[in-house]
Design an enzyme around this catalytic site. Sequence first.
Site, PDB file in Angstrom:
ATOM      1  N   LYS A 189       0.857  -1.191   0.000  1.00 15.94           N
ATOM      2  CA  LYS A 189       0.000   0.000   0.000  1.00 15.94           C
ATOM      3  C   LYS A 189       0.891   1.238   0.000  1.00 15.94           C
ATOM      4  CE  LYS A 189      -4.162   1.632  -0.138  1.00 15.94           C
ATOM      5  NZ  LYS A 189      -5.004   1.351  -1.307  1.00 15.94           N
TER       6      LYS A 189
ATOM      7  N   SER B 221      -8.580   0.119  -5.066  1.00 11.52           N
ATOM      8  CA  SER B 221      -8.800   0.484  -3.674  1.00 11.52           C
ATOM      9  C   SER B 221     -10.280   0.781  -3.435  1.00 11.52           C
ATOM     10  CB  SER B 221      -7.897   1.658  -3.289  1.00 11.52           C
ATOM     11  OG  SER B 221      -7.587   1.620  -1.925  1.00 11.52           O
TER      12      SER B 221
END
Length: 633
Positions: free
Chosen positions: A211, A418
């Site tokens: 991430k 996401s």
Amino acid sequence: MNATSPRTPAQRTPVVRFFIGLWDAMNFTRRLIFNLLFFGLLLLLLFVLASGDGVPKLHERSALVIAPKGNLVEQYSADPFSRAMAESMGQGQGEVQLRDLLRALESAVEDKNIERVVLRLDGLSGGGMASRGELARAVARVRESGKEVLAFGEGMNQAQYQIAAEAGEVYLDPMGWMVLEGLGRYRAYYRELLQDKLGVDMHLFKVGEYKSAAEPYVLDAASDEAKEADLYWMNDLWQRYLADVGKARGLDPAAIAQGIDGLDAGIQAAGGDLARHALDQKLVDELITREQFDQRLVERGVADKDAEGGFRQISLRDYLARVDKSALAAIDPRPQVAVVVAEGEISGGKQPPGKIGGESTSVLLREARDDNRVKAVVLRVDSPGGEVFASEQIRREVVALKEAGKPVVVSMGDLAASGGYWISMNADRIYADPSTITGSIGIFGMFPTIPRALDKIGVHSDGVGTTRFAGAFDITRELAPGVGEVIQAIIDKGYRDFTGRVAEARGKPVEQIDEVARGRVWSGAQAKERGLVDAFGGLEDAIADVAERAELGERKGWGVRYIEKAASPFERFFIDMAQARIGQALLKDSSLAMGVLGRYMPQAADDLRFLEDAARPAAGAPVKTIAHCLCGL
């Protein structure tokens, strides 16, 4: 007997008479102005009506000239009124809808009056490989139908060439340029500026080693994990680009790649001539000027001395007006497949087109659920994600649609990562292009503290609190360990929610989802291999699928409509007026219209970028949880 006389009005002073006279004059002027405006608008309306429907004629053997100018988008970011006013004054709109280009190309395949399609893509920018791939396939279908497709450019970048390569003939100006260079993704990193120079400490809390969306704020360079993940999906997209261009041009993809790697030697061999180098690499068919290209179209088609270039043609705008004429005539009474566009970053509340609002996008989905004519919904997603709660609001509306008996299919555009994946995961089926960028299933939060920055200017924070955590989330104080533990626990919970919901929606164990999550980005092809995407296809494939799920029958028995914020009746009148030829003539040089345009045109982009806004926690919450991916090209 006394007689009474009528009461005489009180004597008015000169000052009173002056103000009364002034008031009467102002009233008269106000009524005069409004009457003039009313009759002026009425006269203008009569002119518009007298000028006909404003749709240009389409003659046989016409060339459809597609010369878009602006960014390729799923949905306009400006309102219809502002776009119509800008276009009527020749200012353009700076945006081109993918759906419009696809609709024009699809209609041209069956249109007997369209003899050939001409592509001039110099002015087209933006978009990703997935949307440009949809356009390229639409161009290929026109060519496969037996109609000529010719592309001409005075300069052509790698993105434009992805579409132009599908033309039967590709021409470049002798003084023009074209360079294929590959895919690259580089970002600026701000840790030294923020921490060392300004004294701002950015505390990053996340789940998932891949991430990387907030890395630029806490690192000086990309992490090894970010480089590994980015290169993995970028290589997949690039090999697909080479394969598609090679197939369209009859070239070996390996030879194209070799030519790019040897770009320096190739340009030197061509004497520094970029156009000649493109011809040597067989990326274009011939080097000719715009005048020579137009003359070729005159010879192949029908001469028209009044048309630009001297050949019979119809522009994209005029052709779309003809294609859409029947749709504008009346409300389609047939059952409908509704398309809701979710493009841009996901934020809370109501957001304008070009951004996704937790409330505003939910309202559109709710409208589709409440409309009895709508039998099924396609959610077209092109988003890097954003706020978790806003994403969850939209996901709940997708679930509510399904519970109401209306199937939902997601069509992923260039990017559905996401939070963009969050709002997609509960659909009955997820379509993606092999070059779509998706995944990035992960959560992060940022919390800045600025006591060192304040020290630099002689400002200090101090005070008292009744508990350990009273004022603990004040950014002017150092971040206490307990505060960091609270924030990390919130982020951990958000990740569990994300992976748990994906596992439930996709019918897989949480452990299996975690293996492909952890914030890692995938291409559409890689996502399909890992069970995050169901099938390859574009918007039309998704529409056909959801119509079949709703058992709508043959294509002619149902319609498709986009659910978007509608223009008001007042705006609709001015749009119709501005699009008519008489309206364009009246507005083009009008200083009044220019003033109106300046007042109502949308403002520029937000002053702060999304990640900078994400650093500020929402009211009442210690940290704003973010599901966002900085993974576009």
